[in-house]
Design a protein around this motif. Structure first.
Motif, PDB file in Angstrom:
ATOM      1  N   THR A   1       6.570   2.988   0.957  1.00 48.58           N
ATOM      2  CA  THR A   1       5.832   1.761   1.255  1.00 48.58           C
ATOM      3  C   THR A   1       6.568   0.952   2.311  1.00 48.58           C
ATOM      4  OG1 THR A   1       6.992   0.544  -0.485  1.00 48.58           O
ATOM      5  CG2 THR A   1       4.877   1.564  -1.083  1.00 48.58           C
TER       6      THR A   1
ATOM      7  N   SER B   1       0.846  -1.184   0.000  1.00 43.86           N
ATOM      8  CA  SER B   1       0.000   0.000   0.000  1.00 43.86           C
ATOM      9  C   SER B   1       0.885   1.238   0.000  1.00 43.86           C
ATOM     10  CB  SER B   1      -0.901   0.012   1.237  1.00 43.86           C
ATOM     11  OG  SER B   1      -1.648   1.203   1.324  1.00 43.86           O
TER      12      SER B   1
ATOM     13  N   ASP C   1      -3.577   4.039  -2.149  1.00 40.99           N
ATOM     14  CA  ASP C   1      -3.700   3.147  -3.298  1.00 40.99           C
ATOM     15  C   ASP C   1      -2.682   2.015  -3.185  1.00 40.99           C
ATOM     16  OD1 ASP C   1      -5.732   4.623  -4.388  1.00 40.99           O
ATOM     17  OD2 ASP C   1      -4.508   5.573  -5.949  1.00 40.99           O
ATOM     18  N   SER C   2      -2.857   1.001  -3.993  1.00 39.21           N
ATOM     19  CA  SER C   2      -1.958  -0.143  -3.951  1.00 39.21           C
ATOM     20  C   SER C   2      -0.946  -0.110  -5.088  1.00 39.21           C
ATOM     21  CB  SER C   2      -2.757  -1.453  -4.030  1.00 39.21           C
ATOM     22  OG  SER C   2      -3.441  -1.534  -5.258  1.00 39.21           O
TER      23      SER C   2
ATOM     24  N   GLU D   1       1.876   4.188   1.505  1.00 40.25           N
ATOM     25  CA  GLU D   1       1.704   4.777   2.834  1.00 40.25           C
ATOM     26  C   GLU D   1       1.994   6.268   2.848  1.00 40.25           C
ATOM     27  OE1 GLU D   1       3.909   2.552   5.692  1.00 40.25           O
ATOM     28  OE2 GLU D   1       2.812   0.693   5.312  1.00 40.25           O
TER      29      GLU D   1
END
Length: 220
Positions: free
Chosen positions: A99, A11, A167-168, A13
């Motif tokens: 991330t 994700s 978002d991923s 971060e």
């Protein structure tokens, strides 16, 4: 593609956007100072909308559109330079995205990811410049990033899209015979040592046939 590769995801971060500023005794223009953003940003071949990239010889452009730095590396920097530990926080080294769970040893040159709704490909490690040292007020930051192979990496954009924090990012494809981002630094340092010993070659110092590696890093 092996099952463990399919699970390579995280994700977003932290999402950080550069503002025009100055650095160093000559007040050199820079975009290394990033601020966290909660907005949705467009992604195109030049990177994230609103992100300032001043010197496109070394930052920005199609091969260095987006800079990804693993949050885990800050703990290593804190250990290496404990007197600066409070300054080593996500976003401070100039990254666009942060991330947990994707490291330079896991991510390969040429890996293709879905980043938000965009498609991006790992193009090269970040080669830290003098501005990193000046930002932290320490002459050893860049050398630590290189020697420990914790410099993070850049993406080229294959398909435009959008991105916002939360978002991923998910691995879609890996090139045959690819190598981890961290391994580029091992090759680089070996070539630098060879050049110092023989003084017979010049230019960037890494292998010419690493799949997906940007042209400016190829050694011929």
């Amino acid at each position: 593609m092996e099952s463990e590769i399919k699970q390579l995801s995280a994700s977003i971060e932290g999402l950080y956007i550069g503002e025009l500023s100055t650095i160093g005794p000559g007040n050199t223009a820079t975009g290394i100072f990033k601020i966290p953003s909660e907005k949705t940003h467009q992604i195109d071949e030049m990177g994230l909308s609103g992100d300032i990239q001043v010197d496109k010889r070394v930052h920005g452009g199609p091969e260095k559109a987006i800079y990804h730095y693993p949050a885990e590396h800050y703990a290593l920097l804190q250990q290496a330079l404990p007197h600066l530990s409070e300054h080593f926080q996500p976003g401070s080294i100039g990254e666009n995205i942060s991330t947990q769970g994707l490291l330079d040893t896991d991510v390969h040159i040429g890996d293709t990811f879905r980043l938000g709704s965009a498609i991006v490909q790992v193009s090269q490690p970040r080669r830290p410049c003098w501005k990193v040292n000046h930002k932290y007020g320490n002459a050893h930051i860049a050398s630590v990033l290189m020697s420990e192979a914790i410099s993070g990496w850049y993406y080229r954009v294959l398909e435009n899209g959008q991105l916002r924090r939360g978002d991923s990012i998910e691995l879609l494809d890996r090139l045959n015979n690819s190598i981890p981002v961290a391994n580029i630094w091992q090759i680089f340092m070996q070539r630098v040592e060879q050049q110092a010993e023989h003084s017979s070659t010049s230019g960037h110092t890494t292998h010419a046939k690493i799949p997906g590696l940007s042209n400016e890093w190829r050694f011929e």
